[in-house]
Design a protein around this motif. Sequence first.
Motif, PDB file in Angstrom:
ATOM      1  N   LEU A  42      41.467  20.421  41.759  1.00 57.02           N
ATOM      2  CA  LEU A  42      41.111  21.805  41.491  1.00 57.02           C
ATOM      3  C   LEU A  42      39.694  22.099  41.959  1.00 57.02           C
ATOM      4  O   LEU A  42      39.416  23.166  42.514  1.00 57.02           O
ATOM      5  CB  LEU A  42      41.259  22.112  39.998  1.00 57.02           C
ATOM      6  N   ARG A  43      38.802  21.135  41.748  1.00 62.25           N
ATOM      7  CA  ARG A  43      37.425  21.327  42.215  1.00 62.25           C
ATOM      8  C   ARG A  43      37.378  21.472  43.731  1.00 62.25           C
ATOM      9  O   ARG A  43      36.699  22.333  44.275  1.00 62.25           O
ATOM     10  CB  ARG A  43      36.560  20.141  41.771  1.00 62.25           C
ATOM     11  N   ARG A  44      38.130  20.609  44.422  1.00 54.83           N
ATOM     12  CA  ARG A  44      38.167  20.692  45.875  1.00 54.83           C
ATOM     13  C   ARG A  44      38.812  22.000  46.333  1.00 54.83           C
ATOM     14  O   ARG A  44      38.426  22.568  47.352  1.00 54.83           O
ATOM     15  CB  ARG A  44      38.943  19.497  46.447  1.00 54.83           C
ATOM     16  N   TRP A  97      29.799  17.916  38.019  1.00 57.10           N
ATOM     17  CA  TRP A  97      30.580  17.509  39.183  1.00 57.10           C
ATOM     18  C   TRP A  97      31.271  18.709  39.827  1.00 57.10           C
ATOM     19  O   TRP A  97      31.370  18.811  41.038  1.00 57.10           O
ATOM     20  CB  TRP A  97      31.610  16.470  38.755  1.00 57.10           C
ATOM     21  N   VAL A  98      31.736  19.638  38.986  1.00 55.97           N
ATOM     22  CA  VAL A  98      32.337  20.863  39.512  1.00 55.97           C
ATOM     23  C   VAL A  98      31.284  21.681  40.237  1.00 55.97           C
ATOM     24  O   VAL A  98      31.432  22.070  41.390  1.00 55.97           O
ATOM     25  CB  VAL A  98      32.977  21.691  38.380  1.00 55.97           C
ATOM     26  N   GLY A  99      30.186  21.965  39.557  1.00 61.53           N
ATOM     27  CA  GLY A  99      29.032  22.566  40.191  1.00 61.53           C
ATOM     28  C   GLY A  99      29.236  23.934  40.789  1.00 61.53           C
ATOM     29  O   GLY A  99      28.472  24.358  41.636  1.00 61.53           O
ATOM     30  N   ASP A 102      20.532  20.726  40.684  1.00 60.11           N
ATOM     31  CA  ASP A 102      21.611  21.079  39.768  1.00 60.11           C
ATOM     32  C   ASP A 102      22.929  20.572  40.331  1.00 60.11           C
ATOM     33  O   ASP A 102      23.002  20.075  41.457  1.00 60.11           O
ATOM     34  CB  ASP A 102      21.661  22.599  39.583  1.00 60.11           C
ATOM     35  N   GLY A 103      23.964  20.702  39.517  1.00 66.31           N
ATOM     36  CA  GLY A 103      25.313  20.394  39.960  1.00 66.31           C
ATOM     37  C   GLY A 103      25.475  18.968  40.435  1.00 66.31           C
ATOM     38  O   GLY A 103      24.966  18.014  39.841  1.00 66.31           O
ATOM     39  N   LYS A 104      26.181  18.820  41.554  1.00 62.95           N
ATOM     40  CA  LYS A 104      26.479  17.490  42.066  1.00 62.95           C
ATOM     41  C   LYS A 104      25.227  16.731  42.478  1.00 62.95           C
ATOM     42  O   LYS A 104      25.192  15.503  42.436  1.00 62.95           O
ATOM     43  CB  LYS A 104      27.438  17.586  43.255  1.00 62.95           C
TER      44      LYS A 104
END
Length: 792
Positions: free
Chosen positions: A698-700, A781-783, A516-518
């Motif tokens: 923001l994700r980081r 990508w946010v994951g 899932d996710g990234k």
Amino acid sequence: MVADLQLSPWESSLSQAQQEILQSGLLTSGFNCILQMPTGSGKTWLAEQAIAHTLNQNRRAIYLTPLRALASELTTRWQKRFAPNQVGIFTGDYANSNYPVSYQNAQLLVMTPEKLDVCTRNWRNHWSWLPDVDLVVVDEFHLLGDSNRGARLEAALLRFMRLNPFVRVIGLSATLGNRQELADWLRGLDYCSNQRVVPLQWNVVRYKRAQDKPDLLIGELQRNLATGGKSLVFVQSRRRAEWLAQTLQEAGFHAAHHHAGLDRSSRSQIETQFRNGNLDVLIATATLEMGLNLPARQVVLYDLQGFDGTDFVPLPVNNVWQRAGRAGRPGLDPVGEVVLLAPVWDRQADHYAKGQFEPIRSGLSSAIALAEQVITEIASGLCRTHAQLEAVFSRTLAAVQNRLSSIDRVVDEMLQAGMLVQQEVSGYLQATRLGFIAVRHLISPATVQLFQRVFQEYPDLTFLDLLLIAVSSIDCQPLIPVDYEQLDELATALSTEPSVLLTLPQQELSQLLGIDGKQLLAAMNTALVARTWTRLGDAEQVAEMRGCYAFEVQCLCDSVQRLLLAMKAILQVLESEKAIAQDPERVPLIERIGALERMVSGGLDEGAATLTLIRGIGAKTAKRLKQAGIADIEDLALAELEELVAIPGISEKRATQWLEQALEVVGSHSSAFRYREEPTQNLLTRTQFPIDIDPYRLRRAMDLRIVNREGTSFRVVGGTDPHTVTVSSKKQGCDCPDSAKGHTCKHILAVLLHLGDKTIRNLVQALSNSVACGLDLLQLWVGTPLGSVRWG
């Protein structure tokens, strides 16, 4: 007769540790032993003495190294050192039939742990030489704790010791936090020395702001260069290695970068340049952490953090010392210098010099790794019952450390998966055809189950789907990640790809593939890289188009090709058991897999793949035909005999046979479009985001942590470097380069999240909401699920 004692050119005398080991008779005592000595203190030389003694007894020896480049270097040296004994090299760089010296004829076998694993799995095929081995030297013994390779090394050693109970094992390492435990596990002895031929001097250079690091580095390098020294600088990523090398070149240094994205030839050239003194500075990732002899007077750790798969964390002491061990050139430097760049507030950097190494933990604590070894034991015939499995695995390091997963649970899961069967009367366990496939192709049982699950649920898969399945397995390397800047391009490229799996909702696809996710996003990108290769057939072009390295493309194709062969074998089993249905209107899935394997092998498109329908035309020949203007089966059927014969290596007899077959195949309604795929409507989307806030930052920010607050100042950690953020009612600021350029950096955003800012909270919620009816690349990508984000 081989002379036991030979000093290297720079060794005028033995060190105290070498003298003690030789005088003790430890190398010839017949006991297993662990030698823990600093890098550059003569461990390999001691191994040579043990090997020489073994060869003089007319017995065989094995030297294990995890690095192919080092295996090649040592083989070249030892072919002269141990003549007339034959020295063979056994790594993935050679096909089994093309080894310069065969297993049977080699007295000294230099190999990777993976090759030893293969030999012990197929021990019957190697029984002519296995009992003659008297010594196994394991270099970089701490590899046992590696999350990927450690379990196979551990299992291979234990199998070898059962197949040959009289073999001696010598483990070599500079960094073992539990040396005595490891020696007890081997039922052997241990020796430890902290003395180095060239002592180390540790210096911690402090910085207040991350943007000060390049200038601090340049100052340290200039100081070392002024006295004739060379420097080796370790960084945490390939991109940073490339950027920093360029920065140093612009500052007047002869500098180069070295990382796993470069092909072996390029890396070898850079290593040679550094050894020859043609480079002042070499910037490297962990690829130079162990093995190769590349000493420098000065080693700089530019980064003291590394990515553990989910977050940036402080480097373990073991890794720091592996890198630091490159400092100090024997015979040239009176002292080696280790420089650590650290923020002013980080006191942990001061503790690295103490050398308090972390203990090595068994990789067999993983249930997935244990399952692979259980099926291997049964398929190889070394175990047949639950009791035998329990007895064998009770000898593992995992069992000694009380970290072994439940064997009964693993066996039950594989019985349910159809990889094992149990005889009703005898109770014996047997590997099924699926189980043998896992062992033969060196893939995990989890990979077999993944392929089995997808084929049973979705029998009509496209080429991209098959690639996506392959790269989603834990046995595929490398997985090529996606940057935020690549999302739009990736979405556009995938939207034109025929696919069944990309029409599934995100949750359903994630459950099917087990990622899932990234990781899922990276799998999509990696599958697209492989698919682009089949269309272009040029690794450099693919790398340029997809934002990766040519060597990554080559390694990926090798890995995918192996998995497609396993995939085809698994499907044959499922079809024979009538476990899946086939659409009579489509090319059979097993044929599509075979065609895709040849496409990946040769860099062929769908048209050129039809050439391989002809007996005698494989992937390489099909590529040659395409380069000569014969692009598909129809072109071949219409070709003139003279046209084919004009191609080097094609005889008139072969050409005539091919033309006859091509006419027959085309006449049976197979055409150049046999493997062409119809477009599909996938569910890819890309969430739009406000212009004033960068979703990448923001994700980081969501991965960062606030560890201290003093009034309006906040200390933020979790990224590549720690930073201080100041937030007041009037302004916000950070000491990072990004903020200095006027951006609202990730550190400021992290603090705003911490303070519960409503605007930022709403944006995070928008990023974190799952997509029920499609695949949102930004969300992947946010994951980070909303429930995992903490406020305040």
